[in-house]
Write a protein that holds these residues in place. Structure first.
Motif, mmCIF file in Angstrom:
data_model
loop_
_atom_site.group_PDB
_atom_site.id
_atom_site.type_symbol
_atom_site.label_atom_id
_atom_site.label_comp_id
_atom_site.label_asym_id
_atom_site.label_seq_id
_atom_site.Cartn_x
_atom_site.Cartn_y
_atom_site.Cartn_z
ATOM 1 N N CYS A 1 -26.141 -13.007 10.830
ATOM 2 C CA CYS A 1 -25.110 -13.514 9.930
ATOM 3 C C CYS A 1 -25.673 -14.767 9.261
ATOM 4 O O CYS A 1 -26.780 -15.205 9.560
ATOM 5 C CB CYS A 1 -23.807 -13.808 10.663
ATOM 6 N N LYS B 1 -23.112 -21.200 5.496
ATOM 7 C CA LYS B 1 -23.182 -21.985 4.273
ATOM 8 C C LYS B 1 -23.437 -23.461 4.610
ATOM 9 O O LYS B 1 -23.275 -23.883 5.768
ATOM 10 C CB LYS B 1 -21.881 -21.837 3.483
ATOM 11 N N GLU C 1 -19.326 -22.804 6.880
ATOM 12 C CA GLU C 1 -18.611 -21.526 6.807
ATOM 13 C C GLU C 1 -19.581 -20.371 7.045
ATOM 14 O O GLU C 1 -20.753 -20.435 6.661
ATOM 15 C CB GLU C 1 -17.915 -21.376 5.457
ATOM 16 N N MET D 1 -20.799 -16.334 6.787
ATOM 17 C CA MET D 1 -20.798 -15.134 5.955
ATOM 18 C C MET D 1 -21.582 -14.042 6.690
ATOM 19 O O MET D 1 -22.407 -14.348 7.552
ATOM 20 C CB MET D 1 -21.480 -15.396 4.609
ATOM 21 N N ARG E 1 -21.240 -13.147 0.024
ATOM 22 C CA ARG E 1 -20.679 -14.498 0.084
ATOM 23 C C ARG E 1 -19.162 -14.446 0.263
ATOM 24 O O ARG E 1 -18.380 -14.953 -0.536
ATOM 25 C CB ARG E 1 -21.123 -15.311 -1.126
ATOM 26 N N ILE E 2 -18.785 -13.789 1.369
ATOM 27 C CA ILE E 2 -17.386 -13.687 1.780
ATOM 28 C C ILE E 2 -17.247 -14.481 3.073
ATOM 29 O O ILE E 2 -17.936 -14.187 4.062
ATOM 30 C CB ILE E 2 -16.967 -12.232 2.012
ATOM 31 N N VAL E 3 -16.395 -15.487 3.076
ATOM 32 C CA VAL E 3 -16.237 -16.344 4.253
ATOM 33 C C VAL E 3 -15.444 -15.602 5.323
ATOM 34 O O VAL E 3 -14.350 -15.082 5.066
ATOM 35 C CB VAL E 3 -15.539 -17.660 3.879
ATOM 36 N N SER F 1 -14.046 -10.756 13.518
ATOM 37 C CA SER F 1 -14.058 -10.532 12.074
ATOM 38 C C SER F 1 -13.868 -9.056 11.719
ATOM 39 O O SER F 1 -14.656 -8.195 12.134
ATOM 40 C CB SER F 1 -15.380 -11.023 11.472
#
Length: 369
Positions: free
Chosen positions: A284, A287, A291, A293, A299-301, A317
């Motif tokens: 994974c 950022k 955060e 991703m 680039r999806i938190v 998740s």
């Protein structure tokens, strides 16, 4: 005396799908948490490379300070990862990068990805003294100043070469990372030879994807035929002992690997197995603000390490669970007999189609199912 090769077994496309599904699900059960984390430690960069996927330049307003970054390293460590890659932007512009590297290298193997421009001999010594098991991966996008500097700016090929030599001279482990586009594809053999001449290994290849600042030069993306030829060429060069060549960005490189290895992966009773795209499966990304991703290209938190443990994010998740379920892949990736060995690039699917489960539009293979 020649080594015996395994006898060829005849697998139908349905056999390949069924047997590799079983082996893939077995692999998933054995992976209890992320094994590899890619951490963008800053958005700041001292260069303005034409192909930069995140258009790096100025630091973000919410980037972690030193104390917060140390806390994130502790958080990541508790998840049991074995390797950490520090990305940017340019990691070496962070004033506390040596402190962070020293802290990280006590806990796991650490790789620093850099453009090499700042690597004076003194800076290289500081990185060497930060700890053991540190590798410096320096970007080279050509075997000559003309091709490299076209992407990264005038004079930066010479600076990167000097950085490589400085790191080697002080005893650091050094590898080379190359981003291949139509601007430098013809130089790929010369780039590998340059790595050989320098004595650096591995030589890692990724393909230029026109996103971020790279959208402005989208015409330099490889064609499907160029991509196929490059993968076949790299697979052939992988047989050589030095430098070790990786091309992990394209999971369908499996199609270009030698037939005996493919047969081993198809065989239900052979432990050999690859899973292709590892996004959300064994890796994974993080950022600069902490955060999380699934991958730098997705680039999806999915969580925040300032508030949650990486282990909690990894287990809870819904997006990661979706990425792990390859029975739900769309398009030709969903129909492909190799989807449990490859899966296509989920990051490319997201960037091109807006859907992490869509087909990878770059693949040359036509499924048999």
């Amino acid at each position: 005396m020649r080594a015996q090769t395994k006898p060829r077994l005849d697998f139908s496309p349905q056999d390949i799908l069924d047997f590799t599904r079983y082996k893939y699900q077995k692999e998933l059960r054995n992976i209890k948490g992320p094994q590899f984390v890619l951490w963008e430690v800053t958005h700041a960069c001292n260069l303005r490379c034409r192909h930069c996927g995140i258009a790096a330049g100025r630091p973000g307003d919410d980037e972690l300070n030193t104390e917060q970054a140390i806390n994130v390293l502790d958080n990541i460590s508790k998840s049991g990862i074995s390797a950490l890659m520090l990305l940017g932007g340019e990691p070496l512009v962070r004033k506390d990068i040596v402190e962070l590297l020293s802290y990280a290298s006590r806990q796991f193997q650490t790789l620093v990805c850099t453009n090499g421009v700042l690597l004076s001999k003194e800076y290289a010594r500081r990185l060497r003294d930060a700890g053991q098991d540190i590798c410096i991966a320096i970007s080279l996008d050509g075997a000559s100043p003309q091709s490299h500097d076209f992407i990264r700016g005038e004079g930066n090929f010479a600076k990167a070469m000097e950085g490589i030599k400085n790191c080697l001279e002080v005893g650091l482990q050094v590898s080379v990372m190359a981003t291949i586009s139509q601007a430098n594809l013809a130089e790929l053999p010369d780039m590998i030879k340059l790595a050989q001449d320098l004595g650096v290994s591995p030589f890692s290849v990724k393909e230029f994807i026109p996103c971020g600042r790279g959208e402005r030069i989208s015409q330099l993306a490889l064609t499907t035929e160029q991509r196929k030829e490059m993968s076949e060429y790299l697979a052939e060069r992988c047989q050589e002992p030095f430098p070790c060549i990786y091309f992990p960005d394209d999971p369908y490189c499996f199609l270009a690997l030698d037939e005996e290895f493919q047969q081993s992966c198809f065989d239900l009773y052979d432990p050999e197995m690859v899973i292709g795209d590892a996004s959300g499966i064994s890796l994974c990304a993080v950022k600069p603000n902490g955060e999380v991703m699934p991958h730098p290209g997705i680039r999806i938190v999915i969580g925040d390490l300032k508030q949650q443990s990486l282990g909690e994010i990894w287990q809870s998740s819904s997006l990661l669970k979706q990425l792990r379920n390859r029975d739900n892949l769309g398009g030709k990736c969903g129909r492909c007999e190799y989807k449990f060995l490859c899966g296509g690039s989920r990051a490319v699917a997201y960037q091109f189609c807006g859907d992490v489960m869509a087909e990878d539009p770059r693949c040359w293979h036509e499924p048999s199912l």
